[in-house]
Design a protein around this motif. Structure first.
Motif, mmCIF file in Angstrom:
data_model
loop_
_atom_site.group_PDB
_atom_site.id
_atom_site.type_symbol
_atom_site.label_atom_id
_atom_site.label_comp_id
_atom_site.label_asym_id
_atom_site.label_seq_id
_atom_site.Cartn_x
_atom_site.Cartn_y
_atom_site.Cartn_z
ATOM 1 N N LEU A 11 0.814 -1.200 0.000
ATOM 2 C CA LEU A 11 0.000 0.000 0.000
ATOM 3 C C LEU A 11 0.857 1.263 0.000
ATOM 4 O O LEU A 11 0.422 2.311 -0.415
ATOM 5 N N PHE A 12 2.084 1.141 0.482
ATOM 6 C CA PHE A 12 2.972 2.284 0.626
ATOM 7 C C PHE A 12 4.092 2.191 -0.401
ATOM 8 O O PHE A 12 4.717 1.158 -0.560
ATOM 9 N N MET A 16 8.897 6.699 -1.762
ATOM 10 C CA MET A 16 8.524 7.906 -1.046
ATOM 11 C C MET A 16 9.324 8.049 0.252
ATOM 12 O O MET A 16 9.579 9.152 0.724
ATOM 13 N N LEU A 17 9.738 6.930 0.822
ATOM 14 C CA LEU A 17 10.473 6.934 2.085
ATOM 15 C C LEU A 17 11.737 7.786 2.008
ATOM 16 O O LEU A 17 12.117 8.434 2.982
ATOM 17 N N GLU A 18 12.367 7.820 0.850
ATOM 18 C CA GLU A 18 13.602 8.588 0.691
ATOM 19 C C GLU A 18 13.385 10.079 0.935
ATOM 20 O O GLU A 18 14.304 10.788 1.337
ATOM 21 N N ALA A 19 12.182 10.569 0.720
ATOM 22 C CA ALA A 19 11.887 11.990 0.869
ATOM 23 C C ALA A 19 11.317 12.335 2.241
ATOM 24 O O ALA A 19 11.209 13.505 2.581
ATOM 25 N N TYR A 31 10.761 1.825 7.282
ATOM 26 C CA TYR A 31 9.433 1.327 6.930
ATOM 27 C C TYR A 31 9.220 -0.051 7.539
ATOM 28 O O TYR A 31 9.988 -0.974 7.308
ATOM 29 N N ASP A 32 8.164 -0.195 8.333
ATOM 30 C CA ASP A 32 7.754 -1.476 8.888
ATOM 31 C C ASP A 32 6.535 -1.945 8.096
ATOM 32 O O ASP A 32 5.412 -1.485 8.334
ATOM 33 N N ALA A 33 6.771 -2.824 7.131
ATOM 34 C CA ALA A 33 5.704 -3.269 6.230
ATOM 35 C C ALA A 33 4.638 -4.072 6.969
ATOM 36 O O ALA A 33 3.454 -3.960 6.657
ATOM 37 N N GLU A 34 5.044 -4.856 7.941
ATOM 38 C CA GLU A 34 4.094 -5.699 8.667
ATOM 39 C C GLU A 34 3.076 -4.860 9.436
ATOM 40 O O GLU A 34 1.882 -5.144 9.425
ATOM 41 N N VAL A 39 8.929 4.245 11.188
ATOM 42 C CA VAL A 39 9.507 4.264 12.524
ATOM 43 C C VAL A 39 10.642 5.280 12.610
ATOM 44 O O VAL A 39 11.547 5.281 11.783
ATOM 45 N N SER A 40 10.553 6.118 13.631
ATOM 46 C CA SER A 40 11.624 7.059 13.959
ATOM 47 C C SER A 40 12.300 6.550 15.225
ATOM 48 O O SER A 40 11.748 6.682 16.320
ATOM 49 N N LYS A 41 13.484 5.963 15.071
ATOM 50 C CA LYS A 41 14.215 5.475 16.240
ATOM 51 C C LYS A 41 14.668 6.644 17.100
ATOM 52 O O LYS A 41 14.709 6.550 18.320
ATOM 53 N N ALA A 42 14.994 7.778 16.482
ATOM 54 C CA ALA A 42 15.453 8.961 17.219
ATOM 55 C C ALA A 42 14.362 9.505 18.138
ATOM 56 O O ALA A 42 14.629 9.880 19.283
ATOM 57 N N ALA A 43 13.133 9.556 17.653
ATOM 58 C CA ALA A 43 12.012 10.078 18.446
ATOM 59 C C ALA A 43 11.305 8.980 19.240
ATOM 60 O O ALA A 43 10.442 9.267 20.066
#
Length: 65
Positions: A11-12, A16-19, A31-34, A39-43
């Motif tokens: 669906l995603f 687009m993730l690169e931007a 991106y967690d497809a499941e 996911v932002s590990k920093a935040a």
């Protein structure tokens, strides 16, 4: 003819993730497809993807343990 999306197509759009970056930290998102999340590990937040649209709002994000 059916309006349903093919099951083998995500669906995603991963390109687009690169931007996209975390709106709070400007860090790279993974991106967690499941779970259909970005996911932002920093935040320590996971932003949902609904209907193929990333919802990059802290109020909508799921806190990570």
């Amino acid at each position: 003819m059916s309006d349903d999306l093919p099951q083998d197509k995500p669906l995603f759009d991963r390109r687009m993730l690169e931007a996209l970056v975390c709106p709070l930290t400007q860090a790279v998102l993974t991106y967690d497809a499941e779970r259909q999340e970005l996911v932002s590990k920093a935040a320590k937040l996971a932003y949902p993807i609904r209907g193929g649209i990333p919802i990059l709002l802290a109020d909508e994000a799921r806190p990570l343990d």
